[in-house]
Write an enzyme that holds these catalytic residues in place. Structure first.
Site, short mmCIF file in Angstrom:
data_model
loop_
_atom_site.label_atom_id
_atom_site.label_comp_id
_atom_site.label_asym_id
_atom_site.label_seq_id
_atom_site.Cartn_x
_atom_site.Cartn_y
_atom_site.Cartn_z
N ARG A 15 -2.01 155.78 -1.78
CA ARG A 15 -1.89 154.83 -2.89
C ARG A 15 -1.08 153.61 -2.46
NH1 ARG A 15 1.94 152.02 -5.51
NH2 ARG A 15 3.32 153.81 -5.28
N ASP A 16 0.22 153.78 -2.24
CA ASP A 16 1.06 152.63 -1.91
C ASP A 16 0.64 152.04 -0.56
OD1 ASP A 16 3.08 150.79 -2.23
OD2 ASP A 16 4.68 152.25 -2.50
N HIS A 209 10.95 150.95 0.92
CA HIS A 209 10.06 150.18 1.80
C HIS A 209 10.91 149.71 2.98
CE1 HIS A 209 6.27 149.92 -0.57
NE2 HIS A 209 7.10 150.32 -1.52
N CYS A 240 3.28 145.73 -1.26
CA CYS A 240 3.00 145.67 -2.69
C CYS A 240 2.27 144.37 -2.97
CB CYS A 240 4.28 145.74 -3.51
SG CYS A 240 3.97 145.58 -5.27
N ASN A 249 5.96 151.47 3.10
CA ASN A 249 7.02 152.46 2.86
C ASN A 249 7.54 152.97 4.19
OD1 ASN A 249 4.89 152.91 0.52
ND2 ASN A 249 6.90 153.54 -0.21
P1 HMG Z 1 -3.50 143.16 -18.68
O1 HMG Z 1 -4.40 142.07 -18.24
O2 HMG Z 1 -2.24 142.78 -19.42
O3 HMG Z 1 -4.29 144.27 -19.54
O4 HMG Z 1 -3.12 144.02 -17.40
P2 HMG Z 1 -5.11 144.19 -20.88
O5 HMG Z 1 -4.81 145.46 -21.61
O6 HMG Z 1 -4.90 142.87 -21.57
O7 HMG Z 1 -6.62 144.27 -20.37
C1 HMG Z 1 -7.23 143.21 -19.64
C2 HMG Z 1 -8.40 143.74 -18.84
O8 HMG Z 1 -7.97 144.77 -17.94
C3 HMG Z 1 -9.48 144.38 -19.69
O9 HMG Z 1 -10.70 144.18 -19.01
C4 HMG Z 1 -9.18 145.84 -19.64
O10 HMG Z 1 -10.30 146.65 -19.83
C5 HMG Z 1 -8.66 145.99 -18.20
P3 HMG Z 1 -11.68 142.95 -19.37
O11 HMG Z 1 -11.95 143.09 -20.84
O12 HMG Z 1 -10.91 141.68 -19.02
O13 HMG Z 1 -12.87 143.17 -18.46
N1 HMG Z 1 -7.73 147.10 -18.05
C6 HMG Z 1 -7.92 148.15 -17.22
N2 HMG Z 1 -8.92 148.46 -16.38
C7 HMG Z 1 -8.82 149.62 -15.71
N3 HMG Z 1 -7.75 150.46 -15.80
C8 HMG Z 1 -6.73 150.18 -16.62
C9 HMG Z 1 -6.81 148.98 -17.39
N4 HMG Z 1 -5.98 148.41 -18.28
C10 HMG Z 1 -6.56 147.26 -18.68
N5 HMG Z 1 -5.70 150.99 -16.71
C11 HMG Z 1 -2.44 146.05 -16.30
C12 HMG Z 1 -2.24 145.11 -17.49
C13 HMG Z 1 -1.23 146.97 -16.22
C14 HMG Z 1 -3.72 146.83 -16.51
C15 HMG Z 1 -2.56 145.19 -15.02
O14 HMG Z 1 -1.47 144.33 -14.95
C16 HMG Z 1 -2.63 146.01 -13.76
O15 HMG Z 1 -3.57 146.77 -13.55
N6 HMG Z 1 -1.66 145.82 -12.83
C17 HMG Z 1 -1.67 146.51 -11.55
C18 HMG Z 1 -0.33 147.06 -11.26
C19 HMG Z 1 -0.33 147.81 -9.95
O16 HMG Z 1 -1.14 148.68 -9.72
N7 HMG Z 1 0.64 147.46 -9.07
C20 HMG Z 1 0.85 148.17 -7.85
C21 HMG Z 1 1.43 149.54 -8.09
S1 HMG Z 1 3.15 149.57 -8.53
C22 HMG Z 1 3.98 149.56 -7.01
O17 HMG Z 1 3.36 149.40 -5.98
C23 HMG Z 1 5.45 149.84 -6.98
C24 HMG Z 1 5.79 151.29 -6.57
O18 HMG Z 1 5.24 151.60 -5.30
C25 HMG Z 1 7.34 151.47 -6.50
C26 HMG Z 1 8.01 150.38 -5.67
O19 HMG Z 1 7.75 150.28 -4.45
O20 HMG Z 1 8.75 149.61 -6.26
C27 HMG Z 1 5.25 152.30 -7.60
MG MG Z 2 6.14 151.16 -3.39
#
Ligand code: HMG
Ligand code: MG
Length: 302
Positions: A15-16, A209, A240, A249
């Site tokens: 994933r990450d 990381h 990220c 990581n």
């Molecule tokens: P948004 O645009 O605010 O969502 O995004 P919305 O509810 O307004 O929906 C807009 C569109 O997104 C719609 O589609 C929804 O259907 C779709 P449209 O009508 O435009 O075609 N949608 C989705 N589609 C699939 N799955 C869903 C979903 N939700 C809405 N779950 C949202 C909000 C959170 C969805 C968006 O910002 C997003 O997906 N962000 C990605 C975040 C991410 O994955 N980041 C990386 C992981 S976190 C990380 O790496 C940190 C970590 O490792 C720890 C660290 O290192 O710190 C964990």
């Molecule tokens: Mg991370």
């Protein structure tokens, strides 16, 4: 040295490690990787995420990945879920564990998930309700526990607030993410101690990381403060998408090598992980970032 006899490693490479890859990684390659990681002895392999494919295209095939992996008994395969829509995907894919994620800094939370920290918790409410109904375990992530790429230094008290909210909401473990890998040991210890005043220490995990090459030192430091769960990525893959310049990581191989040297039990086979790492790196056309993986690769080639 004051350290635990045993640690638990959470493999986040699929994933990450992969979420930031520009070219799509085929389902086959992901399934091969995840199965190799569980076969190597991991008890937790984060398999993907149910997030918007517009935001993170690389994770769009998580449903197919979940359908095809060999689910080894006793192994958890958490997937990231940001909202109810993601939860529906996880339920359909018969996931047994999810991870919700938010941040200790407002700016990162917004860049990553398009909402404030409070709004992220509003999104979690129906997710938690569904998790209870379906008997799914929920892990909680806090990002930017040391610093934010947009807002700068983050106070440990802020990290403690968000961690406590996640814990009270029902997360069984809180993973503390130094998203951009800028922390040094004293800062990580101060942060962990602040959180541990509010959440039981044994419920905390470190997610470091390696951007500035400090992650092994940081792991040693927080391990001496009682942290015994570490998130790692095979070959040190990753970055990220919403934190420019952040590297992968800490490498699973590096952490295993460290733990082996200290005589700390972890249950994961170094050679098997290194093989899995070489295979995915070959598929991605890149060298492993993990130093231990590089050393073992050179040895195999010699
Ligand atoms: P948004 O645009 O605010 O969502 O995004 P919305 O509810 O307004 O929906 C807009 C569109 O997104 C719609 O589609 C929804 O259907 C779709 P449209 O009508 O435009 O075609 N949608 C989705 N589609 C699939 N799955 C869903 C979903 N939700 C809405 N779950 C949202 C909000 C959170 C969805 C968006 O910002 C997003 O997906 N962000 C990605 C975040 C991410 O994955 N980041 C990386 C992981 S976190 C990380 O790496 C940190 C970590 O490792 C720890 C660290 O290192 O710190 C964990
Ligand atoms: Mg991370």
């Amino acid at each position: 040295m004051n350290h635990p006899k045993k640690v638990r490693l959470v493999e986040v490479g699929p994933r990450d490690g992969l979420q930031n890859e520009a070219r799509p990684v085929p389902v086959d390659a992901k399934v091969t990787l995840i199965d190799a990681l569980s076969a190597a002895g991991h008890s937790a392999v984060e398999a993907g995420s149910f997030v918007s494919p517009k935001w993170v295209p690389q994770m769009a095939n998580t449903d197919q990945v979940m359908a095809r992996i060999r689910r080894k008994p006793g192994v958890g395969y958490p997937v990231l879920v940001p909202n109810k829509q993601g939860m529906n995907g996880a339920i359909e894919a018969r996931c047994e564990e999810i991870a919700v994620f938010t941040a200790a800094s407002e700016a990162f939370c917004r860049k990553n998930t398009n909402c404030s920290i409070d709004e992220s918790f509003e999104r979690f409410a129906p997710v938690m309700e569904a998790a209870r109904k379906h008997g799914m375990k929920v892990r909680g992530y806090v990002s930017t526990v040391i610093a934010c790429p947009y807002d700068g230094k983050v106070a440990p008290a802020r990290v403690a607030d968000v961690s406590e909210r996640l814990f009270r909401m029902g997360c069984y473990e809180i993973s503390l993410g130094d998203t951009i890998g800028v922390g040094t040991p004293a800062e990580c210890v101060a942060m962990v101690d602040a959180v541990a005043a509010r959440v039981p220490r044994e419920k905390l995990a470190a997610h470091f990381h390696d951007t500035y090459g400090q992650s092994l030192a940081n792991i040693m430091a927080v391990m001496e403060r009682g942290i015994a769960v570490f998130d790692t990525a095979v070959a040190g893959l990753g970055g990220c998408p919403y934190a420019k310049g952040a590297s992968g990581n800490v490498g699973t191989e590096d952490v295993i090598y460290l733990m082996n040297g200290l005589g700390i039990e972890h249950g994961v086979d170094l050679d098997a992980i290194a093989r899995a790492g070489r295979e995915i790196c070959a598929a991605l056309g890149r060298e492993p970032a993990s130093k231990v993986a590089q050393a073992l690769k050179a040895k195999v080639a010699a």
